[in-house]
Design an enzyme around this catalytic site. Structure first.
Site, PDB file in Angstrom:
ATOM      1  N   ASP A  71       1.929   3.673   7.168  1.00 61.17           N
ATOM      2  CA  ASP A  71       0.439   3.220   7.085  1.00 61.17           C
ATOM      3  C   ASP A  71       0.827   1.448   7.290  1.00 61.17           C
ATOM      4  OD1 ASP A  71      -0.771   1.141   5.099  1.00 61.17           O
ATOM      5  OD2 ASP A  71      -2.214   2.407   6.166  1.00 61.17           O
TER       6      ASP A  71
ATOM      7  N   ASP B  10       1.041  -1.253  -0.026  1.00 63.22           N
ATOM      8  CA  ASP B  10      -0.017  -0.072   0.096  1.00 63.22           C
ATOM      9  C   ASP B  10       0.880   1.214   0.078  1.00 63.22           C
ATOM     10  OD1 ASP B  10      -2.476   1.073  -0.255  1.00 63.22           O
ATOM     11  OD2 ASP B  10      -2.882   1.155   1.793  1.00 63.22           O
TER      12      ASP B  10
ATOM     13  N   THR C 253      -7.596   4.502  -4.213  1.00 59.15           N
ATOM     14  CA  THR C 253      -6.457   3.629  -4.165  1.00 59.15           C
ATOM     15  C   THR C 253      -6.337   2.535  -5.413  1.00 59.15           C
ATOM     16  OG1 THR C 253      -7.941   1.907  -2.913  1.00 59.15           O
ATOM     17  CG2 THR C 253      -6.784   3.531  -1.693  1.00 59.15           C
TER      18      THR C 253
ATOM     19  N   LYS D  60       1.855   4.613  -1.185  1.00 60.05           N
ATOM     20  CA  LYS D  60       1.397   5.807  -1.957  1.00 60.05           C
ATOM     21  C   LYS D  60       1.396   7.114  -1.135  1.00 60.05           C
ATOM     22  CE  LYS D  60      -3.103   4.407   0.288  1.00 60.05           C
ATOM     23  NZ  LYS D  60      -4.531   4.132  -0.185  1.00 60.05           N
TER      24      LYS D  60
ATOM     25  N   ASN E 290       0.235   7.553   2.757  1.00 67.13           N
ATOM     26  CA  ASN E 290       0.914   6.773   3.797  1.00 67.13           C
ATOM     27  C   ASN E 290       2.216   6.948   4.168  1.00 67.13           C
ATOM     28  OD1 ASN E 290      -1.679   5.360   3.746  1.00 67.13           O
ATOM     29  ND2 ASN E 290      -0.898   3.652   2.177  1.00 67.13           N
TER      30      ASN E 290
END
Ligand code: AMP
Length: 306
Positions: free
Chosen positions: A184, A166, A201, A168, A171
């Protein structure tokens, strides 16, 4: 969301089962002997730092050591309603064991009847996402420094069989020295969608994940490639008005480099080597660190100094 690979899952589950229970006092006896039991009176609470879906984050000072931390306060009822307690346990277990300058530390946790408290490293310069919004896009030096530092953090994670999945801008936080911190651990999927895109997302998902086929650590190479593109162009490469269009563009790897802002051929070459549909053919992270664009642009200290 950070995850562990299949074989590690069982091991982790065992550790969780015997040693970690956020809500059940009795079950935490085993871990209690091994770690300090914190409670709210150990901290002076300061200004609010931000708000997530499950609660608030405050600046705080641990009274005995004077150590400054960020205290994330999560409401149990909200965690239960969203059925994310299990995920929280798993993520706490993973994050508390990671030690890397570009990964936000989780020092510990405690809970009372209504809330769960996470004691986190304080990232003094806040959210990277806001910086990117302010600047629109980053210089090649800044982007390369960030990408290299994240590659090193991901090499560390993968070495521990942890896949982040995840990566990005939302985060990532920025530490006091300007260093990036992966912050995150399973939350962003459930918190406010701070992006203004239609697709949320989806933008950062690799083809194998949007198509729900098996995936491995190379999903993080893809996401880092997307991030590198967004750092340099200010928007992710497969952004579209409709979810279905983003989906199609990801699956077809419909990668285009707009003429503005001007980005070097070397940066485009690196991105093209990361955004490869066949996951096994993506540029391995240790080779990314040797890529001419990284070597020529990234600050060797790993910190962007502005
Ligand atoms: P979250 O619930 O993790 O999305 O956090 C909500 C907001 O609190 C974030 O967007 C940040 O602005 C802030 N925040 C969270 N954790 C930290 C931290 N460790 N240091 C500084 N600010 C933080």
């Amino acid at each position: 969301m950070a995850i562990v690979t299949e074989t590690q899952q069982q091991e982790k589950f065992f550790i969780l089962f015997v040693g970690l229970c956020l809500y059940n006092q009795e079950a935490s006896d085993a871990s209690a002997a091994a770690q300090k039991r914190w409670n709210l009176s150990d901290f002076d609470i300061g200004k609010p730092l931000g708000r997530g879906k499950f609660g608030h984050v405050y600046l705080a000072r641990e009274k005995r050591s004077n150590h400054i931390v960020a205290l994330k306060v999560l409401f149990k009822t909200q965690l239960q309603q969203s059925q994310v307690e299990h995920q929280l346990r798993r993520e706490v277990e993973i994050q508390s064991h990671l030690r890397n300058p570009n990964i936000l530390r989780l020092y510990g946790y405690f809970y009372d009847q209504k809330r769960v408290y996470l004691i986190l490293e304080y990232a003094a310069r806040g959210e990277l996402y806001k910086e990117l919004q302010k600047c629109k896009y980053f210089s090649e030096r800044r982007a390369a420094t960030y990408v290299a530092s994240l590659a090193r953090a991901l090499i560390y994670c993968h070495g521990k069989h942890v896949i982040h999945r995840d990566i990005k801008p939302e985060n990532l936080l920025i530490g006091a020295q300007g260093e990036l911190k992966i912050a995150d651990f399973g939350w962003s999927v459930h918190t406010f969608n701070r992006r203004r895109t239609m697709c949320g997302t989806l933008d950062y998902l690799p083809p194998e994940m949007v198509e729900s086929v098996e995936h491995d650590a190379s999903v993080d190479i893809w996401s880092l490639g997307i991030l590198c593109y967004e750092f340099l162009y200010g928007v992710p490469p497969f952004e579209a008005m409709e979810h279905s269009d983003t989906y199609r563009r990801i699956v077809q790897v419909d990668l285009k480099f707009p003429p503005k802002p001007i980005v070097s051929a070397s940066a485009k070459d690196l991105i093209s080597q990361m955004l490869v549909k066949e996951s096994a053919l993506r540029l391995p992270l240790h080779r990314l660190l040797e890529h001419p664009w990284i070597v020529q642009n990234a600050d060797p200290s790993g910190v962007y100094r502005g």
